[in-house]
Write a protein that holds these residues in place. Structure first.
Motif, PDB file in Angstrom:
ATOM      1  N   TYR A  82      -6.853  -3.978  -4.604  1.00 59.22           N
ATOM      2  CA  TYR A  82      -6.521  -3.312  -3.337  1.00 59.22           C
ATOM      3  C   TYR A  82      -7.544  -2.264  -2.894  1.00 59.22           C
ATOM      4  O   TYR A  82      -7.847  -2.162  -1.701  1.00 59.22           O
ATOM      5  CB  TYR A  82      -5.136  -2.664  -3.429  1.00 59.22           C
ATOM      6  CG  TYR A  82      -3.972  -3.633  -3.476  1.00 59.22           C
ATOM      7  CD1 TYR A  82      -4.115  -4.956  -3.097  1.00 59.22           C
ATOM      8  CD2 TYR A  82      -2.723  -3.220  -3.913  1.00 59.22           C
ATOM      9  CE1 TYR A  82      -3.041  -5.843  -3.153  1.00 59.22           C
ATOM     10  CE2 TYR A  82      -1.635  -4.101  -3.963  1.00 59.22           C
ATOM     11  CZ  TYR A  82      -1.799  -5.406  -3.590  1.00 59.22           C
ATOM     12  OH  TYR A  82      -0.732  -6.284  -3.628  1.00 59.22           O
ATOM     13  N   ALA A  87      -8.857  -7.263  -0.349  1.00 59.33           N
ATOM     14  CA  ALA A  87      -7.508  -7.790  -0.549  1.00 59.33           C
ATOM     15  C   ALA A  87      -6.624  -7.385   0.619  1.00 59.33           C
ATOM     16  O   ALA A  87      -6.893  -6.396   1.315  1.00 59.33           O
ATOM     17  CB  ALA A  87      -6.918  -7.270  -1.857  1.00 59.33           C
ATOM     18  N   TYR A  88      -5.551  -8.155   0.825  1.00 58.03           N
ATOM     19  CA  TYR A  88      -4.612  -7.797   1.887  1.00 58.03           C
ATOM     20  C   TYR A  88      -3.243  -8.415   1.592  1.00 58.03           C
ATOM     21  O   TYR A  88      -3.148  -9.530   1.081  1.00 58.03           O
ATOM     22  CB  TYR A  88      -5.080  -8.292   3.249  1.00 58.03           C
ATOM     23  CG  TYR A  88      -4.074  -7.980   4.349  1.00 58.03           C
ATOM     24  CD1 TYR A  88      -4.007  -6.706   4.904  1.00 58.03           C
ATOM     25  CD2 TYR A  88      -3.167  -8.943   4.786  1.00 58.03           C
ATOM     26  CE1 TYR A  88      -3.072  -6.399   5.870  1.00 58.03           C
ATOM     27  CE2 TYR A  88      -2.216  -8.644   5.761  1.00 58.03           C
ATOM     28  CZ  TYR A  88      -2.172  -7.365   6.302  1.00 58.03           C
ATOM     29  OH  TYR A  88      -1.232  -7.057   7.253  1.00 58.03           O
ATOM     30  N   THR A  89      -2.202  -7.677   1.904  1.00 57.50           N
ATOM     31  CA  THR A  89      -0.853  -8.216   1.894  1.00 57.50           C
ATOM     32  C   THR A  89      -0.013  -7.424   2.879  1.00 57.50           C
ATOM     33  O   THR A  89      -0.217  -6.217   3.053  1.00 57.50           O
ATOM     34  CB  THR A  89      -0.211  -8.153   0.506  1.00 57.50           C
ATOM     35  OG1 THR A  89       1.124  -8.694   0.559  1.00 57.50           O
ATOM     36  CG2 THR A  89      -0.135  -6.723  -0.015  1.00 57.50           C
ATOM     37  N   ASP A  90       0.923  -8.107   3.546  1.00 55.41           N
ATOM     38  CA  ASP A  90       1.855  -7.398   4.427  1.00 55.41           C
ATOM     39  C   ASP A  90       3.227  -7.283   3.770  1.00 55.41           C
ATOM     40  O   ASP A  90       4.192  -6.879   4.409  1.00 55.41           O
ATOM     41  CB  ASP A  90       1.956  -8.072   5.795  1.00 55.41           C
ATOM     42  CG  ASP A  90       2.317  -9.548   5.708  1.00 55.41           C
ATOM     43  OD1 ASP A  90       2.678 -10.012   4.607  1.00 55.41           O
ATOM     44  OD2 ASP A  90       2.238 -10.239   6.739  1.00 55.41           O
ATOM     45  N   ALA A 100      -5.001   1.262   2.428  1.00 55.78           N
ATOM     46  CA  ALA A 100      -5.715   1.053   3.690  1.00 55.78           C
ATOM     47  C   ALA A 100      -5.803   2.310   4.535  1.00 55.78           C
ATOM     48  O   ALA A 100      -6.617   2.385   5.455  1.00 55.78           O
ATOM     49  CB  ALA A 100      -5.038  -0.066   4.488  1.00 55.78           C
ATOM     50  N   THR A 339      -3.577 -11.488  -2.937  1.00 58.89           N
ATOM     51  CA  THR A 339      -4.100 -12.319  -1.853  1.00 58.89           C
ATOM     52  C   THR A 339      -5.404 -11.766  -1.290  1.00 58.89           C
ATOM     53  O   THR A 339      -5.461 -10.610  -0.875  1.00 58.89           O
ATOM     54  CB  THR A 339      -3.069 -12.375  -0.702  1.00 58.89           C
ATOM     55  OG1 THR A 339      -1.778 -12.689  -1.230  1.00 58.89           O
ATOM     56  CG2 THR A 339      -3.467 -13.416   0.323  1.00 58.89           C
ATOM     57  N   TRP A 341      -8.164 -10.977   1.471  1.00 59.95           N
ATOM     58  CA  TRP A 341      -8.166 -10.797   2.919  1.00 59.95           C
ATOM     59  C   TRP A 341      -8.810 -12.025   3.566  1.00 59.95           C
ATOM     60  O   TRP A 341      -9.787 -12.576   3.048  1.00 59.95           O
ATOM     61  CB  TRP A 341      -8.940  -9.530   3.263  1.00 59.95           C
ATOM     62  CG  TRP A 341      -9.160  -9.312   4.729  1.00 59.95           C
ATOM     63  CD1 TRP A 341      -8.231  -9.351   5.712  1.00 59.95           C
ATOM     64  CD2 TRP A 341     -10.407  -9.026   5.371  1.00 59.95           C
ATOM     65  NE1 TRP A 341      -8.795  -9.107   6.930  1.00 59.95           N
ATOM     66  CE2 TRP A 341     -10.137  -8.904   6.756  1.00 59.95           C
ATOM     67  CE3 TRP A 341     -11.711  -8.862   4.918  1.00 59.95           C
ATOM     68  CZ2 TRP A 341     -11.140  -8.635   7.682  1.00 59.95           C
ATOM     69  CZ3 TRP A 341     -12.702  -8.578   5.833  1.00 59.95           C
ATOM     70  CH2 TRP A 341     -12.420  -8.466   7.208  1.00 59.95           C
ATOM     71  N   TYR A 344     -12.516 -12.106   3.917  1.00 59.25           N
ATOM     72  CA  TYR A 344     -13.220 -12.443   2.678  1.00 59.25           C
ATOM     73  C   TYR A 344     -13.387 -13.963   2.598  1.00 59.25           C
ATOM     74  O   TYR A 344     -14.488 -14.478   2.363  1.00 59.25           O
ATOM     75  CB  TYR A 344     -12.403 -11.908   1.505  1.00 59.25           C
ATOM     76  CG  TYR A 344     -13.061 -11.851   0.146  1.00 59.25           C
ATOM     77  CD1 TYR A 344     -14.208 -12.574  -0.169  1.00 59.25           C
ATOM     78  CD2 TYR A 344     -12.509 -11.038  -0.866  1.00 59.25           C
ATOM     79  CE1 TYR A 344     -14.786 -12.509  -1.433  1.00 59.25           C
ATOM     80  CE2 TYR A 344     -13.081 -10.954  -2.128  1.00 59.25           C
ATOM     81  CZ  TYR A 344     -14.211 -11.702  -2.408  1.00 59.25           C
ATOM     82  OH  TYR A 344     -14.773 -11.637  -3.671  1.00 59.25           O
ATOM     83  N   ILE A 503     -10.542  -3.555   7.135  1.00 60.06           N
ATOM     84  CA  ILE A 503      -9.087  -3.412   7.239  1.00 60.06           C
ATOM     85  C   ILE A 503      -8.616  -2.019   6.806  1.00 60.06           C
ATOM     86  O   ILE A 503      -7.414  -1.779   6.714  1.00 60.06           O
ATOM     87  CB  ILE A 503      -8.355  -4.492   6.423  1.00 60.06           C
ATOM     88  CG1 ILE A 503      -8.876  -4.520   4.983  1.00 60.06           C
ATOM     89  CG2 ILE A 503      -8.501  -5.855   7.072  1.00 60.06           C
ATOM     90  CD1 ILE A 503      -8.128  -5.494   4.082  1.00 60.06           C
TER      91      ILE A 503
END
Length: 542
Positions: A82, A87-90, A100, A339, A341, A344, A503
Motif C-alpha cells: 500500500y 496498489a489500490y483497493t476500494d 493515499a 490488488t 492499481w 500499474y 493515486i
C-alpha cells in the motif's frame, strides 16, 4: 423407563461420592508429587535429541508473513504494498485511504503491530536456539550447520525490521525478564554491522551447498539473502547513516541524499556480485509463469527461499485478499484487497507475456457454483497467487510464499553489475545484460544492449517481474527512486523525496522512507521513540 432412570441417578450419585472420598484421601499425596511433563530452567536439554527442535523452532514465524493485520481482508503482504503507490483497493475495512491521504500512524489497525510482534518473536526464537545449540553434544561441523540455519533466520528477521523501521530494539540473547525488553532503539547501521551481516557470512561459510528442497535454509538461501543485504547497505539508508553515525536520522528524518548508485557503497556492491555470481546459471531455471502459482512446484524450478504452506494444515493467507471482492468465484472469502492499481497494469507493454490473460493477471472467472456463469471484473486482478483447487473449494492454498527466486537473482545481478560499471569498475557488457535479458526473453520482449540499460530500465523490469512480491517498498527505500507508470511503459523514474503517486494526494517526504513504530511498542516500551512525523509519540518525545 422409571427403573432405568432411578438406577442412573443412583449410579451417578455413587460415582460422585467415590470420587469425592478419593479426592479427600489422596489430596495430601498428590501435593507431594513432582511434575515430570513440564520444561523448567533446570531441565537438561544437552542431549542430541534436542538439536532438531532448536534448529527448526525459529522457522515457525515465517508462516506469519501472509497473516492478517487487523480487520477483514487486511493482511501483511497488502500493507507492504500500500505505501508504494502501486496498489489500490476500494474495500473499506483495510483503510487504504489512510495511505493515499498521508494519515498512516503506528495505530493503523495492526498493520505495524503484527509484523513487529511476528518478526521479534522470530528473533527471540533464534536467540534461544543460538544459546542452547552449543550446549548440545555434537560435532563442530554439525553445530555450525545448525547455527548457520538459525543465524540466517535471525538475520532475515532483523533485515525485515530495519528496512521497515530503521533503528530498532537490538536483542541478541534470550529474554527471561519482561522488563529487560524496555530498551532504546539501536542504530540500523549497528544492527547490520554486528548482527545481520556477520550472521549471514557465518551461514555462507558453514552451510552445505545446494538448493533448499524442503524449505530449510541452505548455503544458496543464505547467499540470496546476503546478496540482498549487501545491495541494501550499498545504498540507503545505510550509506547516509554511515556519513554521520551519531546523528539521530530516524528521529529527525534528515534524509536528503538521492544519488544512486552510491560511491561509498562500492565494496558492498562487489561483495553482492560475488554472492550473485555463485547463484547464477547453477541449478535454477526459469520455467513458465504458471509454475509461480503451482503448489506442485513448491521448492522447485526457480524457487530459492520459500515459506512453507499446506492446504489442510496452514494455508497461504494471501489467496483470499487477491480475489475480486464478493465476486462469487470462490466459496471462501473474497476480499479484493491485494490488488495492483490499474495504472500499474496498464504500464505493461501489450507485447509483454506477463500482461496476457492468466499469466500475471486475470480479468474474468466462473462462479464456483456454476462454471457456465462467467464473471467479468472491472479491473484486472493478480493471478500470481491463483491456485484453482484452492479457489474453487473450501480448502486452503498450499502455495508457498516466495521470498527469493531465481528471477530476482537475475535482476539483482544486472543492477549490481550496472552499478559497478557506473562507479568505474571493469564490467563486461554481457555481465550487465545477461540477467535482465533472460527475464525479458521469457516475457517475449526484445533484449537490451548494455548501452540501453539504465536505472529506469532496471527498476522497470523489477516492477514488472516482481509485482506484489513485497519488493517495491524496499527498492524505493534503498535506491531513493520511484517508477512513474505510463501507458504501456514505465515512462520515467523520479527521486523518492518529492514523488507523488498518481493515486495519492501528497508527495513523499523524507519521513516516508521509514514506517511508524507500532503503537503497542510505543505503549509498552517507554524508551522506544517514534520515527519523525508519525504518531503515536512517547509522552516525553518532542
Amino acid at each position: 423407563m422409571k427403573y432405568i432412570l432411578k438406577n442412573n441417578i443412583a449410579l451417578r450419585f455413587t460415582m460422585l461420592l467415590v470420587i469425592f472420598l478419593m479426592a479427600l484421601s489422596g489430596c495430601e499425596d498428590f501435593l507431594k508429587e513432582v511434575p515430570t511433563d513440564q520444561l523448567t530452567t533446570a531441565a537438561d536439554l544437552t542431549s542430541l535429541e534436542y538439536k532438531e527442535a532448536f534448529t527448526i523452532g525459529p522457522y515457525r514465524r515465517l508462516q506469519d508473513w501472509t497473516s492478517g493485520a487487523g480487520d477483514w481482508g487486511n493482511n501483511i503482504p497488502s500493507t507492504i504494498e500500500y505505501p508504494t503507490g502501486g496498489a489500490y483497493t476500494d474495500e473499506p475495512h483495510v483503510l487504504f485511504n489512510k495511505f493515499a491521504t498521508n494519515q498512516v500512524t503506528g495505530s493503523l489497525l495492526d498493520d505495524y503491530n503484527n509484523p513487529w510482534y511476528y518478526w521479534y518473536s522470530g528473533v527471540q526464537d533464534c536467540n534461544l536456539s543460538i544459546q542452547q545449540l552449543p550446549l548440545i553434544k555434537m560435532s563442530e561441523t554439525d553445530l555450525n550447520k545448525a547455527l548457520g540455519e538459525v543465524r540466517t533466520l535471525r538475520a532475515f528477521y532483523y533485515f525485515c525490521i530495519v528496512r521497515y523501521w530503521g533503528d530498532a530494539v537490538l536483542v541478541t540473547e534470550p529474554i527471561t525478564d519482561v522488563w529487560a525488553t524496555e530498551l532504546p532503539r539501536t542504530s540500523l547501521k549497528t544492527i547490520y554491522d554486528e548482527v545481520i551481516i556477520p550472521d549471514l557470512e557465518f551461514a555462507v561459510a558453514n552451510l552445505p551447498a545446494g538448493r533448499s528442497t524442503i524449505g530449510r535454509v541452505t548455503q544458496d538461501v543464505a547467499r540470496a539473502i546476503l546478496a540482498d543485504v549487501y545491495m541494501t547497505v550499498a545504498g540507503y539508508p545505510y550509506q547516509e547513516v554511515a556519513s554521520s553515525p551519531d546523528k539521530d536520522w530516524c528521529g529527525t528524518a534528515a534524509w536528503a541524499a538521492q544519488t544512486y548508485p552510491v560511491a561509498s557503497g562500492l565494496d558492498f556492491l562487489k561483495k553482492a556480485q560475488t554472492q550473485l555470481n555463485a547463484l547464477y546459471n547453477s541449478v535454477y531455471t526459469l520455467g513458465t509463469y504458471d509454475n509461480l502459482h503451482d503448489p506442485a512446484m513448491n521448492n522447485k524450478g526457480e524457487a530459492i527461499f520459500q515459506v512453507q504452506y499446506n492446504s489442510t494444515l496452514r494455508g497461504n493467507g494471501v489467496l483470499q485478499p487477491s480475489l475480486p471482492l464478493l465476486s462469487a468465484i470462490s466459496p471462501k472469502e473474497e476480499n479484493g484487497t491485494f490488488t495492483p492499481w490499474v495504472g500499474y497494469y496498464n504500464s505493461y507493454s501489450d507485447n509483454d507475456l506477463r500482461k496476457k490473460e492468466r499469466q500475471f493477471f486475470f480479468t474474468w472467472d466462473t462462479k464456483y457454483s456454476n462454471v457456465k456463469d462467467t464473471v467479468r471484473f472491472d479491473v484486472p486482478f493478480l493471478y500470481k497467487q491463483y491456485v484453482t483447487a484452492a479457489v474453487k473449494s473450501p480448502d486452503g492454498s498450499g502455495l508457498n510464499w516466495t521470498h527469493y527466486r531465481y528471477g530476482e537473482i537475475l535482476l539483482n545481478l544486472t543492477e549490481v553489475n550496472w552499478a559497478l560499471k557506473q562507479l568505474g569498475q571493469p564490467v563486461s557488457d554481457n555481465d550487465i545484460v545477461k540477467g535482465i535479458n533472460e527475464i525479458r526473453q521469457r516475457a517475449l520482449l526484445p533484449t537490451y544492449t548494455a548501452s540501453q540499460v539504465g536505472l529506469k530500465e532496471i527498476l522497470a523490469e523489477r516492477a514488472y517481474e516482481l509485482i506484489f512480491e513485497n519488493k517495491m517498498l524496499w527498492d524505493q527505500r534503498r535506491t531513493r527512486k520511484c517508477v512513474v507508470y505510463g501507458n504501456g511503459e514505465i515512462s520515467s523514474i523520479q527521486n523518492f523525496i518529492g514523488h507523488q503517486p498518481a493515486i495519492f494526494n501528497f508527495a513523499f517526504a523524507p519521513m516516508h522512507l521509514l514506517s511508524p513504530i507500532p503503537s503497542n511498542e510505543i505503549a509498552r516500551n517507554g524508551l522506544a521513540t517514534q520515527n519523525s512525523g508519525y504518531l503515536p509519540i512517547q509522552t516525553k518525545q518532542n
